[in-house]
Design an enzyme around this catalytic site. Structure first.
Site, PDB file in Angstrom:
ATOM      1  N   GLU A  15      -5.074   1.531   2.735  1.00 58.79           N
ATOM      2  CA  GLU A  15      -4.994   0.302   3.532  1.00 58.79           C
ATOM      3  C   GLU A  15      -5.133   0.620   5.009  1.00 58.79           C
ATOM      4  O   GLU A  15      -5.744  -0.138   5.772  1.00 58.79           O
ATOM      5  CB  GLU A  15      -3.658  -0.409   3.259  1.00 58.79           C
ATOM      6  CG  GLU A  15      -3.522  -1.781   3.917  1.00 58.79           C
ATOM      7  CD  GLU A  15      -2.982  -1.759   5.339  1.00 58.79           C
ATOM      8  OE1 GLU A  15      -3.046  -2.806   6.016  1.00 58.79           O
ATOM      9  OE2 GLU A  15      -2.512  -0.687   5.804  1.00 58.79           O
ATOM     10  N   GLU A  16      -4.572   1.755   5.413  1.00 65.49           N
ATOM     11  CA  GLU A  16      -4.568   2.118   6.827  1.00 65.49           C
ATOM     12  C   GLU A  16      -5.956   2.507   7.337  1.00 65.49           C
ATOM     13  O   GLU A  16      -6.142   2.701   8.534  1.00 65.49           O
ATOM     14  CB  GLU A  16      -3.575   3.264   7.073  1.00 65.49           C
ATOM     15  CG  GLU A  16      -2.115   2.916   6.769  1.00 65.49           C
ATOM     16  CD  GLU A  16      -1.507   1.955   7.771  1.00 65.49           C
ATOM     17  OE1 GLU A  16      -2.230   1.474   8.669  1.00 65.49           O
ATOM     18  OE2 GLU A  16      -0.303   1.669   7.650  1.00 65.49           O
ATOM     19  N   ASP A  19      -0.272   4.315   1.012  1.00 67.52           N
ATOM     20  CA  ASP A  19      -0.655   5.264   2.052  1.00 67.52           C
ATOM     21  C   ASP A  19       0.082   4.995   3.351  1.00 67.52           C
ATOM     22  O   ASP A  19       0.590   3.890   3.587  1.00 67.52           O
ATOM     23  CB  ASP A  19      -2.169   5.230   2.282  1.00 67.52           C
ATOM     24  CG  ASP A  19      -2.654   3.879   2.778  1.00 67.52           C
ATOM     25  OD1 ASP A  19      -2.413   2.864   2.075  1.00 67.52           O
ATOM     26  OD2 ASP A  19      -3.268   3.809   3.860  1.00 67.52           O
ATOM     27  N   HIS A  54       0.834  -1.204   0.000  1.00 67.90           N
ATOM     28  CA  HIS A  54       0.000   0.000   0.000  1.00 67.90           C
ATOM     29  C   HIS A  54       0.872   1.259   0.000  1.00 67.90           C
ATOM     30  O   HIS A  54       1.934   1.303   0.628  1.00 67.90           O
ATOM     31  CB  HIS A  54      -0.990   0.009   1.167  1.00 67.90           C
ATOM     32  CG  HIS A  54      -0.379  -0.034   2.537  1.00 67.90           C
ATOM     33  ND1 HIS A  54       0.034   1.093   3.205  1.00 67.90           N
ATOM     34  CD2 HIS A  54      -0.144  -1.075   3.384  1.00 67.90           C
ATOM     35  CE1 HIS A  54       0.497   0.757   4.400  1.00 67.90           C
ATOM     36  NE2 HIS A  54       0.409  -0.551   4.536  1.00 67.90           N
ATOM     37  N   GLU A 102       3.936  -6.433   3.973  1.00 60.61           N
ATOM     38  CA  GLU A 102       3.893  -5.773   5.279  1.00 60.61           C
ATOM     39  C   GLU A 102       5.146  -6.140   6.080  1.00 60.61           C
ATOM     40  O   GLU A 102       5.722  -7.216   5.897  1.00 60.61           O
ATOM     41  CB  GLU A 102       2.643  -6.200   6.059  1.00 60.61           C
ATOM     42  CG  GLU A 102       1.335  -5.687   5.495  1.00 60.61           C
ATOM     43  CD  GLU A 102       1.079  -4.221   5.817  1.00 60.61           C
ATOM     44  OE1 GLU A 102       1.913  -3.596   6.515  1.00 60.61           O
ATOM     45  OE2 GLU A 102       0.040  -3.701   5.374  1.00 60.61           O
TER      46      GLU A 102
END
Length: 374
Positions: free
Chosen positions: A133-134, A71, A69, A161
């Site tokens: 995603e966050e 973000d 991601h 991740e």
């Protein structure tokens, strides 16, 4: 460009969750194009944010997705010793918001692109970079729904991740919701002339505590800590002053679920209890904030064996935090977590990644390319 240089560029984009991300998307697209890789920019329904998808190698055969991601969480907390959106090197550490979570992985992927582009890949490597995603994995579902037009059904997805570059096979699912109850304000000396929203919502809070306690009794899945699903009240907001009947109260709930349990269903008893408040004259609003399923990849899955081969480390059975991996698995794509950095450094001041971790991840991706060329 080297991985550190690319990370420097990525950290410079303050791509905070929930905000427009055109700048970082355009930079990644142009970088890929400079290496002969066409990227599809996939706008989300918000209109000011987009996912990005690109393929290196043949499109007509199944391959592997490298997913990350773009973000990051906000960096407004105190304690930063330098500008969080400007990469700072200190010895072997690289500081900045998103270095571990998870622009480090994106930088390693992009640094590997020139080498991958020169390989004779027999199966493709896809890049799937998402937004928001966050905020509960809100962006990637829009990209997943379009995978059938972008590529052949993938062999697997590696979600980068931060995991210390050790593959992880499972995580819990999650759902979060906000409940807003509106009543009638008034002077506290005349409670008969108002509708106290805090008093009313206490019925739902009590139900949440009961449900949370029941979940501790099972079912169980021993790979997790704790080994059962959970539910909590995260925030409570309401009231103006002690002598004013509160006309509004807002509560946020979160549920985390073991494999085979739908986290959204765990919140249903609270929603039903809240809806009954309308019978007493209260207005009730239930908003789903986020939801994603659990990940559960079997120990004998080919993707798990592949990651053990690439990293030289046996996969970890499970972690507590959640990722986009469960969404890929729900779409019929085997998924696993493996990326550089440490989740313990994320979402806090002076987040950092080690240069060695960055380079090790790039080497893993290049090894995947060699595997796809064999």
């Amino acid at each position: 460009m080297q991985a550190v240089d690319i990370l420097d560029k990525l950290i410079g984009f303050p791509s905070v969750v929930g905000m427009p991300n055109a700048d970082i998307v355009a930079w990644v697209r142009d970088y890929l194009q400079s290496h002969g890789i066409a990227a599809a920019v996939l706008p989300g329904p918000e209109g000011d944010r987009a996912n990005l998808f690109a393929t290196i190698g043949p499109k007509e055969v199944p391959g592997y997705i490298l997913s990350g991601h773009m973000d990051v969480v906000p960096a407004a907390e105190s304690g930063w010793t330098s500008d969080p959106f400007r990469l700072r090197a200190d010895g072997g550490r690289l500081y900045g918001r998103g270095t571990s979570d998870m622009k480090g992985f994106l930088a390693a992927v992009l640094a590997a692109v020139p080498g991958l582009a020169e390989m004779r890949l027999r199966c493709p490597i896809h890049l799937a970079f998402s937004y928001d995603e966050e905020a509960g994995c809100r962006g990637v579902p829009h990209m997943i729904t379009r995978l059938s037009e972008l590529c052949e059904n993938p062999l697997g997805a590696i979600i980068g991740e931060p995991s210390g570059l050790r593959a992880i096979r499972a995580h819990k699912g999650k759902a979060a919701a906000r409940l807003t109850v509106r009543g009638q304000s008034g002077h506290s000396s005349r409670p008969d002339q108002g509708l106290n929203a805090i008093h009313a919502i206490s019925d739902v809070l009590t139900r949440a505590v009961v449900e949370a306690d029941q979940l501790t009794r099972g079912p169980f899945e021993d790979v997790f800590e704790p080994p059962y699903s959970s539910l909590q009240i995260g925030t409570v907001k309401g009231g103006q002053a002690v002598n004013v009947i509160p006309d509004t109260c807002e509560v946020e709930f979160e549920a985390r679920a073991i494999s085979g349990v739908d986290a959204t269903n765990l919140l249903d008893p609270l929603r039903r209890t809240a809806e009954k408040l309308t019978e007493r004259g209260f207005a009730v609003k239930w908003d789903e904030l986020s939801a994603y399923p659990a990940l559960s990849l079997p120990a004998d899955a080919p993707l798990a064996a592949l990651l053990e081969e690439l990293t030289g480390i046996a996969p970890l059975p499970a972690v507590s935090y959640g990722t986009e991996a469960g969404l890929f698995q729900r779409a019929g794509i085997d998924a696993i977590i493996c990326g550089p950095g440490d989740i313990g450094r994320a979402h806090k001041p002076d987040e950092y990644i080690l240069v060695a971790e960055l380079l090790a991840c790039q080497a893993m991706i290049e090894a995947l390319g060699a595997r796809c060329s064999a």
